[in-house]
Design an enzyme around this catalytic site. Structure first.
Site, mmCIF file in Angstrom:
data_model
loop_
_atom_site.group_PDB
_atom_site.id
_atom_site.type_symbol
_atom_site.label_atom_id
_atom_site.label_comp_id
_atom_site.label_asym_id
_atom_site.label_seq_id
_atom_site.Cartn_x
_atom_site.Cartn_y
_atom_site.Cartn_z
ATOM 1 N N SER A 157 0.794 -1.269 0.156
ATOM 2 C CA SER A 157 -0.064 0.172 0.059
ATOM 3 C C SER A 157 0.792 1.222 -0.135
ATOM 4 O O SER A 157 1.867 1.369 -0.817
ATOM 5 C CB SER A 157 -0.968 -0.145 1.214
ATOM 6 O OG SER A 157 -2.216 0.777 1.143
ATOM 7 N N ASP A 191 -8.660 -6.952 -4.329
ATOM 8 C CA ASP A 191 -8.287 -5.401 -3.775
ATOM 9 C C ASP A 191 -8.804 -4.416 -4.716
ATOM 10 O O ASP A 191 -8.385 -4.318 -5.856
ATOM 11 C CB ASP A 191 -6.839 -5.573 -3.843
ATOM 12 C CG ASP A 191 -6.390 -3.886 -3.101
ATOM 13 O OD1 ASP A 191 -7.112 -3.299 -2.864
ATOM 14 O OD2 ASP A 191 -5.141 -4.121 -2.977
ATOM 15 N N HIS A 211 -7.966 -5.244 0.132
ATOM 16 C CA HIS A 211 -6.636 -4.622 0.329
ATOM 17 C C HIS A 211 -5.896 -5.023 1.426
ATOM 18 O O HIS A 211 -4.632 -5.361 1.262
ATOM 19 C CB HIS A 211 -6.982 -3.357 0.542
ATOM 20 C CG HIS A 211 -5.865 -2.445 0.600
ATOM 21 N ND1 HIS A 211 -4.764 -2.559 -0.409
ATOM 22 C CD2 HIS A 211 -5.256 -1.358 1.295
ATOM 23 C CE1 HIS A 211 -3.568 -1.749 -0.411
ATOM 24 N NE2 HIS A 211 -3.961 -1.005 0.821
#
Lengths: 389, 204
Positions: free
Chosen positions: A161, A325, A358
């Site tokens: 991320s 995600d 995610h």
């Protein structure tokens, strides 16, 4: 300072350390042009740095993460670091082989300098007066830390991320200092959808009456706004499927719905709980600064194109995305991979099929571990063959 | 197809066709063995495309760049003329549209190498003729209902396809369990064939 040689490989109980710089005309020049100093960086390390400082790996945490990647802060601490399952003896970031470092990002609120720090010029906390921070600024601060630790070239940087964004910056701009980059569930620029959710979070914080333009440090902080921001965040980290598996339409502490507006569903109380615990460890101003840094990150615009961004990199890449995600969707990872392939760079890519959205990059340890382990071992072999210090 | 059964002779045939120090894209690269040999024996720079996570992990462990992709979705992730060679070994018969994939390979590579089992092999024909059943052999070990081989073809079929889609056959090597077979008898006696192809337009 000698480096952490005394620590045993199992993370066990670890203590954060602090590195300060920038008090004597050596402040950090930010992308905005402002010079920030003094700067304090909180970091932890696990394992032992070898004699030629060639086995160091820097872990880069995500938005709400911190320097505490593995181990415990005390013997009765029940919560290990955020990537404990990946860091330790025999684990992919093997502390018997590697010296693993993790630092809290610049602009954060868990030990490193951020908007909650005291501005030496005024004697007050910075609040919204804190300079705008970019992902690249975070990396510049990490480079100062590596200089301080005597690490000229990292074996690898790794992050998911927002951590993946930092890893991309490392490999794009400082590839002479990083041999391999592991990028999980990340992007070279956040989607409009991602920016939209960040905007909702910031709006929730700023419309809390306690926010008071970020000058809340002498009173009650905007906990309601911050916890709503976190609730929104958590929705984006999950997926339809993971929510269905985790909560379904189950009710919380009751057998049937009554006709009131109290929280009734499990998913509601989960979000309340997550929002509630978040405000104890996170500063609302850091939420604003870090989410802005994520929004502004855009390698295409900064470098003209993704190909340009990677034109001169000598790093090897391992890029992983996760099928469910939708915040950092796989197509964004593939764009990075395509640019690297066009530039004839060493890059491996896998889209791991996972239901966890995610959050997968923190949860799918068993799926990603063998790939990370294999990638790191080839980096070590390359290093031995090249004889690179 | 179980990699243990896959004749490594096929690799030898392919490696012979590849010029030293070229760039190679291996489609359906499996555990990366061919790419590893090309790197060692031909100093090639290679990249693999593979769909299976386990194989991808093995490739990464060998230091081979590997990209997870589904060949049925084409090669849109790859630039035109990006590689000296694009290789498709023992996989042609498993894709949904072999004709489209061939054109894609020709677009991405200056040369294309395709290796596949020859369905025209006489034992296949005899099984169909005398038993009236779909052939099951050493190179084609599956029952009809479970086979991944959805587009089997004979050597002659493949030559025809190349002509139809404007692909020029540069060389053609046929073998019977590793031993070379003369081109005249190949469609009947070869178990494996290996083609080196170029774009008819590019080859002029």
């Amino acid at each position: 300072m000698s480096v952490e040689a005394e620590r045993k490989s199992e993370p066990g109980v670890v203590a954060p350390r602090y590195f300060e710089f920038g008090s004597q005309n050596d402040g950090l020049t930010l992308d905005s042009g402002q010079v920030l100093g003094p700067v304090r960086i909180c970091y932890e390390s696990y394992g032992t740095l070898n004699a030629d400082a060639s086995n160091a790996i820097l872990l880069l945490h995500a938005f709400s993460g911190d320097a505490h990647a593995a181990g415990y802060h005390s013997s009765d601490d029940r919560h290990p670091g955020w990537w404990h399952s990946m860091v330790g003896p025999g684990r992919p970031f093997d502390t018997d082989l590697y010296f693993v470092i993790c630092s809290n990002v610049l602009g954060g609120c868990q030990g490193s300098t951020g908007p909650g720090s005291v501005n030496p010029e005024t004697g007050d906390r910075y609040g919204l007066e804190f300079p705008v921070i970019t992902i690249h600024d975070m990396v510049k601060a990490q480079i100062r830390l590596m200089d301080h630790l005597g690490i000229q070239k990292l074996l690898a940087v790794a992050g998911g991320s927002m951590g993946g964004m930092q890893a991309l910056e490392w490999a794009s701009r400082y590839s002479s200092r990083v041999q391999g980059a592991i990028i999980l569930a990340s992007t070279s620029r956040l989607s409009a959808q991602g920016i939209a959710f960040n905007a909702v979070g910031r709006n929730a914080i700023m419309s809390d009456p306690r926010f008071r333009d970020g000058c809340y440090y002498d009173g009650e902080p905007p906990t309601r706004g911050l916890s709503i921001a976190r609730m929104v965040g958590h929705i984006t980290y999950l997926s339809d499927e993971s929510m269905r598996m985790k909560f379904g339409r189950r009710l919380q502490d009751r057998d049937s719905m009554d006709f009131s507006f109290a929280d009734q569903f499990e998913v509601e109380s989960y979000l309340e709980y997550k929002g509630g615990t978040f405000v104890d460890r996170f500063d609302a101003n850091s939420y604003i600064f870090l989410s802005k840094a994520i929004d502004y990150f855009d390698m295409e615009t900064t470098h003209g194109s993704l190909e340009n961004a990677f034109a001169t990199t000598s790093s090897k890449f391992l890029i992983l995305s996760f099928s469910s995600d939708w915040l950092y969707p796989p197509y964004q990872s593939r764009e990075i991979v395509r640019a690297l392939m066009r530039k004839q760079k060493d890059v491996s890519y896998c889209e791991i099929s996972s239901p966890y959205g995610h959050d997968s990059f923190l949860l799918e340890t068993e799926r990603q571990a063998p790939m990370i382990r294999a990638f790191l071992s080839t980096l070590s072999q390359d290093r031995t063959m090249d004889g690179v210090p | 197809m179980n990699p243990g059964n896959r004749p490594h002779v096929a690799y030898d045939e392919i490696i012979k066709l590849v010029e030293p120090r070229s760039t190679v894209l291996d489609l359906g690269c499996g555990d990366g063995e061919l790419l590893q040999r090309l790197r060692q024996e031909r100093s090639c720079r290679g990249r693999g495309v593979e769909i299976d996570e386990g194989h991808i992990r093995t490739c990464i462990g060998k230091g081979i760049s590997v990209f997870q992709g589904n060949l049925d979705q084409g090669l849109a992730d790859h630039e035109s003329n990006a590689y000296d060679y694009v290789i498709l070994n023992q996989t042609l018969q498993m894709v949904h549209r072999p004709d489209r994939l061939l054109r894609e390979m020709i677009r991405v590579g200056r040369n294309v190498i395709v290796g596949f089992p020859n369905f025209g092999y006489y034992l296949n024909r005899l099984q169909l003729l005398f038993r009236g059943r779909m052939p099951v052999t050493g190179t084609l070990p599956y029952e009809w209902y479970e086979t991944p081989n959805i587009h089997l073809c004979t050597l002659r079929d493949f030559r025809n396809l190349c002509a139809t889609v404007n692909i020029h056959v540069k060389t053609e090597a046929a073998s019977h369990k590793g031993r070379p077979v003369s081109p005249i008898a190949a469609n009947l006696f070869a178990t494996e064939v290996c083609f080196l192809l170029v774009d008819s337009l590019k080859s002029i």
